[in-house]
Design an enzyme around this catalytic site. Structure first.
Site, PDB file in Angstrom:
ATOM      1  N   ASN A 211       0.842  -1.201   0.000  1.00 48.89           N
ATOM      2  CA  ASN A 211       0.000   0.000   0.000  1.00 48.89           C
ATOM      3  C   ASN A 211       0.878   1.253   0.000  1.00 48.89           C
ATOM      4  O   ASN A 211       2.096   1.161  -0.004  1.00 48.89           O
ATOM      5  CB  ASN A 211      -0.974  -0.025   1.185  1.00 48.89           C
ATOM      6  CG  ASN A 211      -0.250  -0.019   2.509  1.00 48.89           C
ATOM      7  OD1 ASN A 211       0.450   0.916   2.848  1.00 48.89           O
ATOM      8  ND2 ASN A 211      -0.400  -1.114   3.275  1.00 48.89           N
ATOM      9  N   LYS A 338     -14.122   1.702  14.994  1.00 55.37           N
ATOM     10  CA  LYS A 338     -12.828   1.042  15.224  1.00 55.37           C
ATOM     11  C   LYS A 338     -12.347   1.275  16.663  1.00 55.37           C
ATOM     12  O   LYS A 338     -11.757   0.392  17.275  1.00 55.37           O
ATOM     13  CB  LYS A 338     -11.780   1.558  14.226  1.00 55.37           C
ATOM     14  CG  LYS A 338     -12.036   1.060  12.816  1.00 55.37           C
ATOM     15  CD  LYS A 338     -11.097   1.648  11.790  1.00 55.37           C
ATOM     16  CE  LYS A 338     -11.616   1.276  10.399  1.00 55.37           C
ATOM     17  NZ  LYS A 338     -10.849   1.884   9.309  1.00 55.37           N
TER      18      LYS A 338
HETATM   19  N1  CTP Z   1      -4.716  -2.564  12.051  1.00 60.83           N
HETATM   20  C1  CTP Z   1      -4.125  -3.680  12.589  1.00 60.83           C
HETATM   21  N2  CTP Z   1      -4.171  -4.856  11.918  1.00 60.83           N
HETATM   22  C2  CTP Z   1      -4.814  -4.981  10.744  1.00 60.83           C
HETATM   23  C3  CTP Z   1      -5.451  -3.835  10.197  1.00 60.83           C
HETATM   24  C4  CTP Z   1      -5.371  -2.646  10.875  1.00 60.83           C
HETATM   25  O1  CTP Z   1      -3.536  -3.584  13.657  1.00 60.83           O
HETATM   26  N3  CTP Z   1      -4.855  -6.132  10.114  1.00 60.83           N
HETATM   27  C5  CTP Z   1      -4.675  -1.292  12.806  1.00 60.83           C
HETATM   28  C6  CTP Z   1      -4.055  -0.143  12.031  1.00 60.83           C
HETATM   29  O2  CTP Z   1      -2.677  -0.041  12.286  1.00 60.83           O
HETATM   30  C7  CTP Z   1      -4.810   1.068  12.541  1.00 60.83           C
HETATM   31  C8  CTP Z   1      -6.182   0.503  12.910  1.00 60.83           C
HETATM   32  O3  CTP Z   1      -5.993  -0.903  13.062  1.00 60.83           O
HETATM   33  O4  CTP Z   1      -4.241   1.614  13.702  1.00 60.83           O
HETATM   34  C9  CTP Z   1      -7.222   0.771  11.869  1.00 60.83           C
HETATM   35  O5  CTP Z   1      -6.766   0.330  10.624  1.00 60.83           O
HETATM   36  P1  CTP Z   1      -7.668   0.418   9.330  1.00 60.83           P
HETATM   37  O6  CTP Z   1      -6.943  -0.209   8.191  1.00 60.83           O
HETATM   38  O7  CTP Z   1      -8.160   1.822   9.190  1.00 60.83           O
HETATM   39  O8  CTP Z   1      -8.910  -0.432   9.782  1.00 60.83           O
HETATM   40  P2  CTP Z   1      -9.362  -1.900   9.594  1.00 60.83           P
HETATM   41  O9  CTP Z   1      -9.611  -2.461  10.932  1.00 60.83           O
HETATM   42  O10 CTP Z   1      -8.414  -2.655   8.712  1.00 60.83           O
HETATM   43  O11 CTP Z   1     -10.741  -1.681   8.867  1.00 60.83           O
HETATM   44  P3  CTP Z   1     -11.100  -1.442   7.323  1.00 60.83           P
HETATM   45  O12 CTP Z   1      -9.890  -1.825   6.538  1.00 60.83           O
HETATM   46  O13 CTP Z   1     -12.242  -2.320   7.120  1.00 60.83           O
HETATM   47  O14 CTP Z   1     -11.434   0.019   7.218  1.00 60.83           O
END
Ligand code: CTP
Length: 399
Positions: A211, A338
């Site tokens: 990403n 979240k």
């Molecule tokens: N995060 C994590 N592990 C993952 C995905 C996300 O620890 N597999 C953490 C990220 O570092 C961030 C928070 O969770 O601090 C939110 O990440 P985000 O990508 O915005 O959310 P997701 O939970 O992945 O939700 P979505 O992708 O459905 O928006």
């Protein structure tokens, strides 16, 4: 009591015309309560005598590594160990270059290489030497390693030209030393884990899913936390940024590697700040050999990665947990979901669809949502400034 009472300062004096000003610096440091140990380079002794410093400081002065020593056994190590601060004033272009290169060929450079104390330098030299890209690069390298550089003054230089490169007045230098030595360190002794960058998930030996995260936000937080006295572990996905000064940096690639690195130290941590963009999915099968093109269509099967932060939230005890939410729409709603789901103390939400903030740029515009329902909205600001805001909130929760 002076501001520097009980502090041991090693004052390095190098061979520039401004070396005479170091006498006043030594005197003022002593008046502020510091115990001052002077190390002179050979060149410095051409400008000022050892005797002057010995009289001013009441301590032996070191110049020659191989001279008979009276007070210390292995002198360079002794001074390196006892120092609360090493101050080099004036610092010539030459000493800056030597320190940048890790050279240790006299008492001063050896002490700098051997010390764990903070190092402060007051560069003073001819303007052209100061502006030379080599010197600028060397100074940037010293800053990157966490050394403090005092900005030279502008004015009429001894070599007859006007410009930047003068040693600031001793009173100013001593003021900077006092500010530094008495600076607030609200995270002193705290253990903080910061994650940064994006994880990458291999598809075959040459390709991966990744990403756009560059790590800027997380690196800024890690560097600032270290400056504020924390013991910082930075777990970073691939990033072009150098390891921040004073931060233990572990580089990983995949989400599962990031999870393992964070969980290994989670039990002892006071706070975890998850700014990494963790891949939610990984290719189900990683091909052993490079995937060859065949059909018009290639279907990838992905499987879920662990949600690292969710897992930390489940096991949460004393740790302050901070998450990030990078959204392109419904920022508040998604961020708050979240916050609750991952059991966070607060979440830093930003809209990554705007061009001036978010991924790969130096600025960010965020809202913070706290577990008690409070929300704080911030204007566009530098990531380094935002790092301070986030850490101030963390320190507030920890205290
Ligand atoms: N995060 C994590 N592990 C993952 C995905 C996300 O620890 N597999 C953490 C990220 O570092 C961030 C928070 O969770 O601090 C939110 O990440 P985000 O990508 O915005 O959310 P997701 O939970 O992945 O939700 P979505 O992708 O459905 O928006």
């Amino acid at each position: 009591m002076g501001a520097l009472t009980g502090k041991k300062i090693v004052l390095g004096v190098t061979g520039g015309i401004a070396a005479y000003k170091a006498v006043e610096i030594a005197s003022r440091l002593r008046k502020a309560g510091a115990e001052v140990h002077v190390i002179m380079t050979r060149e410095a002794t051409e400008f000022v005598t050892e005797l002057t410093f010995r009289e001013i400081t009441g301590q032996p002065v070191s110049v020659d590594m191989w001279a008979k020593v009276t007070n210390f056994n292995v002198e360079h190590i002794a001074l390196a160990t006892l120092a609360d601060l090493v101050l080099i004033a004036p610092a010539t272009a030459n000493i800056i270059a030597k320190i940048a290169a890790g050279i240790a060929d006299d008492m001063l450079t050896t002490t700098v290489l051997a010390t764990k104390a903070p190092v402060m330098l007051a560069p003073a030299m001819n303007t052209n030497m100061y502006e030379n890209p080599v010197t600028q690069g060397n100074m940037a390298e010293l800053r990157r390693r966490g050394m403090q550089l005092i900005e030279p003054a502008s004015g009429h230089l001894a070599c007859g030209i006007e410009g930047k490169g003068r040693l600031p007045e001793p009173v100013q230098i001593v003021q900077e030393v006092m500010d530094f030595m008495t600076r607030e360190q609200p995270l002193q002794g705290r253990r903080i884990i910061v994650t940064a960058g994006g994880t990458i998930e291999p598809l075959d030996p040459v390709r991966y899913l990744g990403n756009r995260s560059t790590g800027k936000m997380g690196y800024a937080i890690a560097a600032e936390a270290a400056r504020q006295g924390a013991e910082v572990l930075l777990v970073s996905g691939p990033s072009n940024l150098p390891n921040p000064a004073g931060v233990r940096t572990v580089r990983i690639q995949t989400a599962r590697e990031m999870q393992a690195a964070v969980e290994a130290e989670y039990g002892e941590a006071d706070a975890v700040i998850m700014s990494a963009a963790v891949a939610d999915y990984r290719p189900k099968n990683v091909a052993a050999d490079k995937i060859k093109k065949s059909d018009d269509e290639l279907v990838l099967h992905l499987e879920r990665n662990p949600d690292i932060l969710f897992g930390l939230g489940q096991q949460k005890q004393q740790q302050v947990l901070v998450g990030f939410a990078a959204e392109t729409c419904n920022v508040e709603e998604y961020a708050k979901k979240k916050l609750t789901k991952k059991n966070l103390d607060f979440i830093v939400a930003n809209d990554v669809s705007s061009k001036d903030a978010g991924f790969a740029v130096d600025n960010n515009r965020v809202q913070l949502y706290f577990r008690d329902g409070r929300a704080e909205k911030y204007p566009l600001m530098a990531k380094a400034e935002l790092a301070k805001v986030i850490l101030e909130k963390v320190a507030g929760i920890l205290s």
